[in-house]
Structures are given as structure tokens and as C-alpha cells.
Write a protein that holds these residues in place. Structure first.
Motif, PDB file in Angstrom:
ATOM      1  N   TYR A  69      -0.861  71.977 -16.288  1.00 49.78           N
ATOM      2  CA  TYR A  69      -0.602  72.091 -17.722  1.00 49.78           C
ATOM      3  C   TYR A  69       0.765  72.734 -17.965  1.00 49.78           C
ATOM      4  N   PRO A  70       1.829  71.932 -17.988  1.00 49.63           N
ATOM      5  CA  PRO A  70       3.167  72.485 -18.187  1.00 49.63           C
ATOM      6  C   PRO A  70       3.645  72.422 -19.642  1.00 49.63           C
ATOM      7  N   THR A  71       2.746  72.295 -20.578  1.00 45.97           N
ATOM      8  CA  THR A  71       3.016  72.132 -22.012  1.00 45.97           C
ATOM      9  C   THR A  71       3.556  70.726 -22.289  1.00 45.97           C
ATOM     10  N   PRO A  72       3.511  70.295 -23.532  1.00 46.95           N
ATOM     11  CA  PRO A  72       4.024  68.953 -23.844  1.00 46.95           C
ATOM     12  C   PRO A  72       5.488  68.750 -23.443  1.00 46.95           C
ATOM     13  N   SER A  73       6.313  69.784 -23.554  1.00 43.75           N
ATOM     14  CA  SER A  73       7.724  69.620 -23.186  1.00 43.75           C
ATOM     15  C   SER A  73       7.886  69.356 -21.689  1.00 43.75           C
ATOM     16  N   GLY A  74       7.046  69.981 -20.872  1.00 43.21           N
ATOM     17  CA  GLY A  74       7.096  69.744 -19.434  1.00 43.21           C
ATOM     18  C   GLY A  74       6.686  68.323 -19.084  1.00 43.21           C
ATOM     19  N   ILE A  75       5.720  67.793 -19.821  1.00 44.54           N
ATOM     20  CA  ILE A  75       5.295  66.405 -19.620  1.00 44.54           C
ATOM     21  C   ILE A  75       6.407  65.458 -20.063  1.00 44.54           C
ATOM     22  N   ASP A  76       6.982  65.713 -21.243  1.00 43.92           N
ATOM     23  CA  ASP A  76       8.075  64.869 -21.746  1.00 43.92           C
ATOM     24  C   ASP A  76       9.248  64.861 -20.774  1.00 43.92           C
ATOM     25  N   PHE A  77       9.578  66.040 -20.243  1.00 42.61           N
ATOM     26  CA  PHE A  77      10.699  66.177 -19.310  1.00 42.61           C
ATOM     27  C   PHE A  77      10.548  65.254 -18.104  1.00 42.61           C
ATOM     28  N   SER A  78       9.332  65.097 -17.633  1.00 43.80           N
ATOM     29  CA  SER A  78       9.107  64.376 -16.381  1.00 43.80           C
ATOM     30  C   SER A  78       8.302  63.099 -16.546  1.00 43.80           C
ATOM     31  N   LYS A  86      -2.683  60.206 -14.517  1.00 44.01           N
ATOM     32  CA  LYS A  86      -3.276  60.296 -15.846  1.00 44.01           C
ATOM     33  C   LYS A  86      -2.606  61.464 -16.570  1.00 44.01           C
ATOM     34  N   VAL A  87      -2.019  61.170 -17.719  1.00 47.24           N
ATOM     35  CA  VAL A  87      -1.246  62.157 -18.464  1.00 47.24           C
ATOM     36  C   VAL A  87      -1.756  62.218 -19.898  1.00 47.24           C
ATOM     37  N   ALA A  88      -1.784  63.420 -20.442  1.00 46.39           N
ATOM     38  CA  ALA A  88      -2.080  63.625 -21.856  1.00 46.39           C
ATOM     39  C   ALA A  88      -0.943  64.453 -22.442  1.00 46.39           C
ATOM     40  N   LYS A  89      -1.095  64.897 -23.658  1.00 47.07           N
ATOM     41  CA  LYS A  89      -0.007  65.583 -24.368  1.00 47.07           C
ATOM     42  C   LYS A  89       0.615  66.724 -23.567  1.00 47.07           C
ATOM     43  N   GLY A  90      -0.180  67.582 -22.985  1.00 47.01           N
ATOM     44  CA  GLY A  90       0.363  68.738 -22.268  1.00 47.01           C
ATOM     45  C   GLY A  90      -0.166  68.894 -20.866  1.00 47.01           C
ATOM     46  N   THR A  91      -0.753  67.836 -20.318  1.00 54.85           N
ATOM     47  CA  THR A  91      -1.383  67.954 -19.005  1.00 54.85           C
ATOM     48  C   THR A  91      -1.187  66.693 -18.172  1.00 54.85           C
ATOM     49  N   VAL A  92      -1.264  66.892 -16.884  1.00 53.63           N
ATOM     50  CA  VAL A  92      -1.265  65.773 -15.944  1.00 53.63           C
ATOM     51  C   VAL A  92      -2.380  66.029 -14.939  1.00 53.63           C
ATOM     52  N   GLN A  93      -3.030  64.953 -14.523  1.00 54.88           N
ATOM     53  CA  GLN A  93      -4.101  65.053 -13.539  1.00 54.88           C
ATOM     54  C   GLN A  93      -3.613  64.473 -12.212  1.00 54.88           C
TER      55      GLN A  93
END
Length: 126
Positions: A69-78, A86-93
Motif C-alpha cells: 500500500y504505497p498510497t495512490p501516488s505510489g501506484i500512479d508513479f509506477s 492486480k492494482v487498485a487506487k492505493g494498493t497492489v497485490q
């Protein structure tokens, strides 16, 4: 309502899992500590959490995956590097039956450290 387990530390959290999952969680924790040496470890939302000028990242183990859970900005960054997960707003599995992408996790943590430090400096909390 079932009581949630109360973990006092990330060590306590990790010890509840099988040796294989413990190894994965310990490696993940060590990478976060390497990239964010000034971050404070905590348990928040019943998950291991690293705090540096606010929440930095969380992680948790589940039956079939590790949630990161790197926050939504961490997901957007990468997001371009996360297409096979599998990715959601602020998490990756990350599936437990595959090696974790530690280099990618390292990059995300580096991004989050820089982001939180920048926000803290902007707010006069450097």
C-alpha cells in the motif's frame, strides 16, 4: 464482531505466518528500511506501516498475495510497471507464488520518501 489481533510490532506480525511468507515479509521490510532509514515502524490498520512525515507505505500478507500500500501516488508513479499485477487506487497485490519485484518496490519506496519529504518541507516540517 470478531476481535482483530493486536500486534505490538512488525516482528509480531511477521511471526504469525509460515516460514516462507515470513522470509518474504522480512525481505520486504528490510528493503523499505534500506530506502527509508529514518522512517518509524508502526502497526496501523492491523498492518505493518512505515511512517515518515506521515504514512509512507503499509504491507500485509493474505492467503494468496502480499498487499503493498504505497498510497495512490505510489501506484500512479509506477503504474506502467504494475500492469501484470492486480492494482487498485492505493494498493497492489503481489501473488505469493511468484517472486516479489523487489527492485520495483525499492523504486516506489524511494518515490514515496521523496514525496513525503517534499510535502513536509513545503509545510515547514523538514
Amino acid at each position: 464482531m470478531k476481535d482483530q489481533p493486536s500486534f505490538q510490532s512488525i516482528d509480531d506480525y511477521i511471526l504469525q505466518f509460515s516460514p516462507e511468507v515470513q522470509k518474504t515479509l522480512s525481505t520486504l521490510r528490510n528493503i523499505i528500511k534500506e530506502e527509508a532509514p529514518d522512517a518509524v515502524e508502526a502497526i496501523k490498520y492491523a498492518m505493518p506501516t512505515f511512517v515518515l512525515h506521515g504514512n509512507l507505505v503499509h504491507f500485509a500478507a493474505f492467503k494468496n498475495h502480499i498487499g503493498f500500500y504505497p498510497t495512490p501516488s505510489g501506484i500512479d508513479f509506477s503504474k506502467d510497471s504494475l500492469t501484470s499485477y492486480k492494482v487498485a487506487k492505493g494498493t497492489v497485490q503481489f501473488p505469493l507464488d511468484e517472486p516479489l519485484p523487489y527492485d520495483l518496490i525499492r523504486e516506489i519506496v524511494q518515490f514515496r520518501v521523496a514525496e513525503n519529504k517534499k510535502k513536509a518541507k513545503k509545510n515547514g516540517n523538514s
